[in-house]
Scaffold this motif. Sequence first.
Motif, mmCIF file in Angstrom:
data_model
loop_
_atom_site.group_PDB
_atom_site.id
_atom_site.type_symbol
_atom_site.label_atom_id
_atom_site.label_comp_id
_atom_site.label_asym_id
_atom_site.label_seq_id
_atom_site.Cartn_x
_atom_site.Cartn_y
_atom_site.Cartn_z
ATOM 1 N N ALA A 20 0.906 -1.170 -0.020
ATOM 2 C CA ALA A 20 -0.071 -0.113 -0.030
ATOM 3 C C ALA A 20 0.936 1.441 -0.052
ATOM 4 C CB ALA A 20 -0.943 0.222 1.060
ATOM 5 N N TRP A 76 0.992 5.679 1.045
ATOM 6 C CA TRP A 76 0.872 6.482 2.257
ATOM 7 C C TRP A 76 -0.415 7.363 2.155
ATOM 8 C CZ3 TRP A 76 0.598 11.423 1.669
ATOM 9 C CH2 TRP A 76 1.066 11.900 0.282
ATOM 10 N N LYS A 101 1.788 -5.041 3.226
ATOM 11 C CA LYS A 101 2.778 -4.119 3.524
ATOM 12 C C LYS A 101 2.369 -2.875 3.577
ATOM 13 C CE LYS A 101 5.783 -2.141 2.118
ATOM 14 N NZ LYS A 101 6.182 -0.711 2.387
ATOM 15 N N GLU A 114 6.163 2.923 4.437
ATOM 16 C CA GLU A 114 6.865 3.172 5.616
ATOM 17 C C GLU A 114 6.975 4.828 5.891
ATOM 18 O OE1 GLU A 114 7.557 2.725 2.507
ATOM 19 O OE2 GLU A 114 9.394 3.903 1.563
ATOM 20 N N SER A 150 3.169 4.159 -7.297
ATOM 21 C CA SER A 150 3.393 5.095 -8.280
ATOM 22 C C SER A 150 3.783 3.988 -9.648
ATOM 23 C CB SER A 150 4.729 5.963 -8.072
ATOM 24 O OG SER A 150 5.734 4.910 -7.787
ATOM 25 N N LEU A 162 -2.073 2.185 -9.983
ATOM 26 C CA LEU A 162 -1.316 3.253 -10.247
ATOM 27 C C LEU A 162 -1.793 4.650 -10.201
ATOM 28 C CD1 LEU A 162 1.087 1.297 -12.508
ATOM 29 C CD2 LEU A 162 0.960 1.141 -10.067
ATOM 30 N N GLU A 210 2.663 13.595 -12.550
ATOM 31 C CA GLU A 210 1.646 13.692 -11.588
ATOM 32 C C GLU A 210 1.979 14.672 -10.673
ATOM 33 O OE1 GLU A 210 0.937 10.123 -9.757
ATOM 34 O OE2 GLU A 210 -0.963 10.628 -8.834
HETATM 35 P P1 NAD Z 1 5.255 4.467 -3.980
HETATM 36 O O1 NAD Z 1 5.017 3.709 -5.257
HETATM 37 O O2 NAD Z 1 6.550 5.262 -3.856
HETATM 38 O O3 NAD Z 1 5.307 3.338 -2.804
HETATM 39 C C1 NAD Z 1 4.088 2.568 -2.920
HETATM 40 C C2 NAD Z 1 4.699 1.392 -2.029
HETATM 41 O O4 NAD Z 1 5.571 0.610 -2.609
HETATM 42 C C3 NAD Z 1 5.111 1.639 -0.621
HETATM 43 O O5 NAD Z 1 4.617 0.705 0.261
HETATM 44 C C4 NAD Z 1 6.682 1.547 -0.602
HETATM 45 O O6 NAD Z 1 7.268 1.076 0.397
HETATM 46 C C5 NAD Z 1 6.827 0.597 -1.881
HETATM 47 N N1 NAD Z 1 8.186 0.942 -2.607
HETATM 48 C C6 NAD Z 1 8.634 1.984 -2.790
HETATM 49 N N2 NAD Z 1 9.755 1.783 -3.467
HETATM 50 C C7 NAD Z 1 9.917 0.543 -3.682
HETATM 51 C C8 NAD Z 1 11.068 -0.234 -4.444
HETATM 52 N N3 NAD Z 1 12.111 0.257 -4.897
HETATM 53 N N4 NAD Z 1 10.792 -1.664 -4.337
HETATM 54 C C9 NAD Z 1 9.780 -1.969 -3.661
HETATM 55 N N5 NAD Z 1 8.655 -1.347 -3.213
HETATM 56 C C10 NAD Z 1 9.066 -0.079 -3.107
HETATM 57 O O7 NAD Z 1 3.853 5.345 -3.931
HETATM 58 P P2 NAD Z 1 3.522 6.319 -2.828
HETATM 59 O O8 NAD Z 1 4.383 7.665 -2.857
HETATM 60 O O9 NAD Z 1 3.375 5.823 -1.486
HETATM 61 O O10 NAD Z 1 2.057 6.900 -3.532
HETATM 62 C C11 NAD Z 1 1.657 7.505 -4.396
HETATM 63 C C12 NAD Z 1 1.749 7.292 -5.620
HETATM 64 O O11 NAD Z 1 0.576 6.094 -5.373
HETATM 65 C C13 NAD Z 1 0.963 8.131 -6.651
HETATM 66 O O12 NAD Z 1 1.489 7.973 -8.005
HETATM 67 C C14 NAD Z 1 -0.563 7.741 -6.592
HETATM 68 O O13 NAD Z 1 -1.270 8.209 -7.873
HETATM 69 C C15 NAD Z 1 -0.541 6.436 -6.670
HETATM 70 N N6 NAD Z 1 -1.763 5.996 -5.895
HETATM 71 C C16 NAD Z 1 -2.750 5.046 -6.586
HETATM 72 C C17 NAD Z 1 -3.667 4.754 -6.191
HETATM 73 C C18 NAD Z 1 -4.913 3.763 -7.092
HETATM 74 O O14 NAD Z 1 -5.623 3.304 -6.288
HETATM 75 N N7 NAD Z 1 -4.718 3.749 -8.199
HETATM 76 C C19 NAD Z 1 -4.169 5.008 -4.801
HETATM 77 C C20 NAD Z 1 -3.236 5.871 -4.243
HETATM 78 C C21 NAD Z 1 -1.942 6.245 -4.793
#
Ligand code: NAD
Length: 501
Positions: free
Chosen positions: A117, A119, A143, A146, A194, A216, A347
């Motif tokens: 998930a 944040w 998960k 963080e 993302s 995403l 975005e």
């Molecule tokens: P993120 O992709 O940075 O992180 C999401 C998850 O991935 C976290 O749990 C993080 O610990 C994990 N993660 C981060 N880097 C990683 C790596 N290198 N390897 C493995 N796991 C890793 O996203 P975020 O900043 O938490 O959230 C924002 C993004 O999420 C935005 O792009 C937003 O549009 C998208 N989002 C989409 C939805 C949807 O339902 N489609 C909902 C909420 C947010």
Amino acid sequence: MSSQASGGYAARVATLRRTVTDGVTRDLGWRRAQLRALRALVVDHEEELTEAVRADVGKPALEVRVTELSQVVQEIDDLLAHLEEWTAARTVPLPAMLLPGSAEIQLQPKGVVLVIAPWNYPVQLLLNPLAGALAAGNTVLVKPSELTPRVAATLERLVGECLPAEAVQVVTGGVEETTALLTERFDHIFFTGSPRVGRIVMRAAAEHLTPVTLELGGKSPTFVDGTVDPETAARRIAWGKFTNAGQTCIAPDYVLVTQDARDALVAALGEAVTEFFGTDPAASPDYGRILDERQHERLVALLEGAGGDGAAGRVVLGGGHDRADRNYLAPTVVVDPPADCDLMAEEIFGPILPVVTVADADAAIAHIGAHERPLALYVFSDDPRTRRAFEEQTVSGGLAHGAPLIHLTVPGLPFGGVGTSGMGRYLGRASIEELSHHRSVLTKPLRPDTLSVAYPPFPSWKRTVVRRFMAPMSRSVLGSALPARILSGAGTLPRRLLRRP
Ligand code: NAD
């Protein structure tokens, strides 16, 4: 590296897998019990969860209730109410050639599902996929992000207290822990985050050929023309954009507005912001904050690159920011930023709303088609032809006329993206469909042996049967030479064709 990450998570995944292979989760009673326990976790710890989200993300309490906790309770109630119906086997009619017999699609638990998930809605984006996965008879490793450490710790403790470790486990941590987790074999990975990390997750899943759901983000456009009341449109757009300080995956990212509607819309956006948050949003208890300094810096740089420094775009509303005030960034509107600035490329995920003038709906449709397929598209037009044009000529995860965000809350409307905004869909029945294996099951009695038609040798009477009863090898699409009654399986083959000569 944390000891857990270095030691791997194999034992925890094995515990979860055993529950499934032992057949425990096939029982709908077991699934109901998990869903009820999850519901109680949310309802009984509302204050604790609200406080954790407030501490991590800075959201107003009512917003936490509306956009997080009640969403989860509604989702669980929907799953509980329809569990039997949505998980039932579906009968499929047999073609006449295969009668007698029967066929059905059975939904089986996939096994162990990994839920990762983000944040921004740290409770509902973890617990809604979890609920769907349990309803489909899976066990689940979740998960949390963080970047919401208090929510993560609270959920880890509450899940430990409220749900059996054989059903659900929580792993906390960031990149290092998630990277280690992704080396394990799961039966499905449900990722929200993302597009950048989505690619990493999908690459890791490919190693085990594990199916993925990717929820995403990206830029969700909003179109407004002169046929709608600018005040109501502006209020709704401002609400969609500035809820959670713009940190919503389906927030309107930018507005495409026709020239005749632009000035009234911009003026009304200013009025809406004052109505919602007063003349000084920094002092409003109902306006959120940016997650952290890194995100704050990124957003300020986007603003400066788009006209905040006096370049082409005009900041007509807000623009103020104060890192010391828990990363405050005012609700901001920028009119006609340069087309090639970062604000219009990435975005935004913050409270900056570009308003871009377009000639007409066709120009807006062309603009949308020239960019990545969005997660959501919002259209504000009272002209049915314009609405139809957007429905027919654009592709997006969801499309809503006249209101942002709320399509996510409609039970029965699956939620998901397309292209770089994601793959797969969930919520309600869609979660059960997505997180179940659809097994095709055929039952064919051994007597009479009607399959003998297919056995060699092939005398002429068999060729006749094939010609008459199988799909014709014809250039024209005939539908079928067979009456619908036979095709639907309601009919039977003439006896003489079932007998061997
Ligand atoms: P993120 O992709 O940075 O992180 C999401 C998850 O991935 C976290 O749990 C993080 O610990 C994990 N993660 C981060 N880097 C990683 C790596 N290198 N390897 C493995 N796991 C890793 O996203 P975020 O900043 O938490 O959230 C924002 C993004 O999420 C935005 O792009 C937003 O549009 C998208 N989002 C989409 C939805 C949807 O339902 N489609 C909902 C909420 C947010």
